[in-house]
Design a protein around this motif. Sequence first.
Motif, PDB file in Angstrom:
ATOM      1  N   LEU A  97      -3.421  -8.215  -8.936  1.00  0.00           N
ATOM      2  CA  LEU A  97      -4.784  -7.968  -8.483  1.00  0.00           C
ATOM      3  C   LEU A  97      -4.803  -7.491  -7.035  1.00  0.00           C
ATOM      4  CD1 LEU A  97      -6.641 -10.960 -10.157  1.00  0.00           C
ATOM      5  CD2 LEU A  97      -6.890  -8.535 -10.714  1.00  0.00           C
ATOM      6  N   LYS A  98      -3.949  -8.056  -6.195  1.00  0.00           N
ATOM      7  CA  LYS A  98      -3.883  -7.613  -4.797  1.00  0.00           C
ATOM      8  C   LYS A  98      -3.395  -6.173  -4.712  1.00  0.00           C
ATOM      9  CE  LYS A  98      -3.764 -12.019  -2.587  1.00  0.00           C
ATOM     10  NZ  LYS A  98      -3.783 -12.547  -1.274  1.00  0.00           N
ATOM     11  N   ALA A  99      -2.484  -5.780  -5.621  1.00  0.00           N
ATOM     12  CA  ALA A  99      -2.009  -4.400  -5.649  1.00  0.00           C
ATOM     13  C   ALA A  99      -3.136  -3.439  -6.022  1.00  0.00           C
ATOM     14  CB  ALA A  99      -0.844  -4.259  -6.629  1.00  0.00           C
ATOM     15  N   LEU A 100      -4.129  -3.921  -6.763  1.00  0.00           N
ATOM     16  CA  LEU A 100      -5.280  -3.104  -7.141  1.00  0.00           C
ATOM     17  C   LEU A 100      -6.384  -3.133  -6.085  1.00  0.00           C
ATOM     18  CD1 LEU A 100      -5.593  -3.990 -10.932  1.00  0.00           C
ATOM     19  CD2 LEU A 100      -4.787  -1.841  -9.950  1.00  0.00           C
ATOM     20  N   GLY A 101      -6.187  -3.925  -5.018  1.00  0.00           N
ATOM     21  CA  GLY A 101      -7.165  -3.972  -3.944  1.00  0.00           C
ATOM     22  C   GLY A 101      -8.059  -5.189  -3.930  1.00  0.00           C
ATOM     23  N   PHE A 102      -7.805  -6.156  -4.776  1.00  0.00           N
ATOM     24  CA  PHE A 102      -8.594  -7.386  -4.793  1.00  0.00           C
ATOM     25  C   PHE A 102      -7.964  -8.369  -3.813  1.00  0.00           C
ATOM     26  CE2 PHE A 102      -9.304  -5.498  -8.979  1.00  0.00           C
ATOM     27  CZ  PHE A 102     -10.690  -5.484  -9.012  1.00  0.00           C
ATOM     28  N   GLU A 103      -8.469  -8.396  -2.580  1.00  0.00           N
ATOM     29  CA  GLU A 103      -7.851  -9.170  -1.502  1.00  0.00           C
ATOM     30  C   GLU A 103      -7.949 -10.681  -1.698  1.00  0.00           C
ATOM     31  OE1 GLU A 103      -5.909  -7.902   0.818  1.00  0.00           O
ATOM     32  OE2 GLU A 103      -6.273  -5.971  -0.142  1.00  0.00           O
ATOM     33  N   ASP A 104      -9.065 -11.159  -2.238  1.00  0.00           N
ATOM     34  CA  ASP A 104      -9.272 -12.600  -2.382  1.00  0.00           C
ATOM     35  C   ASP A 104      -8.966 -13.092  -3.790  1.00  0.00           C
ATOM     36  OD1 ASP A 104     -10.052 -12.861   0.255  1.00  0.00           O
ATOM     37  OD2 ASP A 104     -12.151 -12.427  -0.199  1.00  0.00           O
ATOM     38  N   ALA A 105      -8.042 -12.435  -4.472  1.00  0.00           N
ATOM     39  CA  ALA A 105      -7.704 -12.836  -5.847  1.00  0.00           C
ATOM     40  C   ALA A 105      -7.253 -14.285  -5.865  1.00  0.00           C
ATOM     41  CB  ALA A 105      -6.613 -11.933  -6.406  1.00  0.00           C
ATOM     42  N   GLY A 106      -7.875 -15.075  -6.711  1.00  0.00           N
ATOM     43  CA  GLY A 106      -7.545 -16.487  -6.829  1.00  0.00           C
ATOM     44  C   GLY A 106      -8.287 -17.367  -5.851  1.00  0.00           C
ATOM     45  N   ALA A 107      -8.967 -16.772  -4.861  1.00  0.00           N
ATOM     46  CA  ALA A 107      -9.691 -17.562  -3.867  1.00  0.00           C
ATOM     47  C   ALA A 107     -11.161 -17.749  -4.231  1.00  0.00           C
ATOM     48  CB  ALA A 107      -9.586 -16.897  -2.497  1.00  0.00           C
ATOM     49  N   ALA A 108     -11.638 -16.989  -5.191  1.00  0.00           N
ATOM     50  CA  ALA A 108     -13.029 -17.088  -5.623  1.00  0.00           C
ATOM     51  C   ALA A 108     -13.084 -16.911  -7.129  1.00  0.00           C
ATOM     52  CB  ALA A 108     -13.878 -16.020  -4.938  1.00  0.00           C
ATOM     53  N   LEU A 109     -14.168 -17.364  -7.715  1.00  0.00           N
ATOM     54  CA  LEU A 109     -14.313 -17.257  -9.171  1.00  0.00           C
ATOM     55  C   LEU A 109     -14.427 -15.807  -9.616  1.00  0.00           C
ATOM     56  CD1 LEU A 109     -14.535 -18.753 -11.836  1.00  0.00           C
ATOM     57  CD2 LEU A 109     -16.992 -18.928 -11.467  1.00  0.00           C
ATOM     58  N   VAL A 110     -15.179 -15.009  -8.875  1.00  0.00           N
ATOM     59  CA  VAL A 110     -15.322 -13.589  -9.190  1.00  0.00           C
ATOM     60  C   VAL A 110     -14.942 -12.777  -7.951  1.00  0.00           C
ATOM     61  CG1 VAL A 110     -17.095 -13.891 -10.964  1.00  0.00           C
ATOM     62  CG2 VAL A 110     -17.788 -13.592  -8.612  1.00  0.00           C
TER      63      VAL A 110
END
Length: 186
Positions: A97-110
Amino acid sequence: MEYILQPWPWYISGPLIALVMLLLVYFGKTFGMSSNLRTLCSIAGGGKYSEFFRFDWKAQRWNLVVVIGALIGGYLASNFLSDHSVIDLNPATVADLKALGFEDAGAALVPAEIYDWGELLTVKGLLILIGAGILVGFGTRYAGGCTSGHAITGLSNLQLPSLIAVIGFFIGGLLMVHVLYPLIFS
């Protein structure tokens, strides 16, 4: 003593879903969320513009209670029955997910990259929202119901079209995650 909130275990929630399904079958009703949109459009006068919305919506009023219950239940669960802990994602999933640009992956529900108002009100966000709405609306109409209707009611009633629809939903979900997400968010 501090009470730690936990999700309901499967052996409580599963039988409760089965009980609801038995009651629906007993009373000759079917469950599904997408049918509520048709009912709401019919109430709002959609029948003036489309044959699809010309039906006896009063016979479906009971199903609107499901929407109200989902909204109230979601609010209560989020605000009073949740410990607000983050979800425990697999580290490989977080890395993907971080490779796709989702910086807070796993830190928030959405992910904020999709659900934050600032992101939704961009051209890309609006195109994704409108495109997704069209695809979900078309898919729901074409499949004759939504995921909850087919997966819960249809499969409980052993309906072959629901089994085919649920298989299609899963295939579509896999294609979205593994093919389209990388194209959209890379």
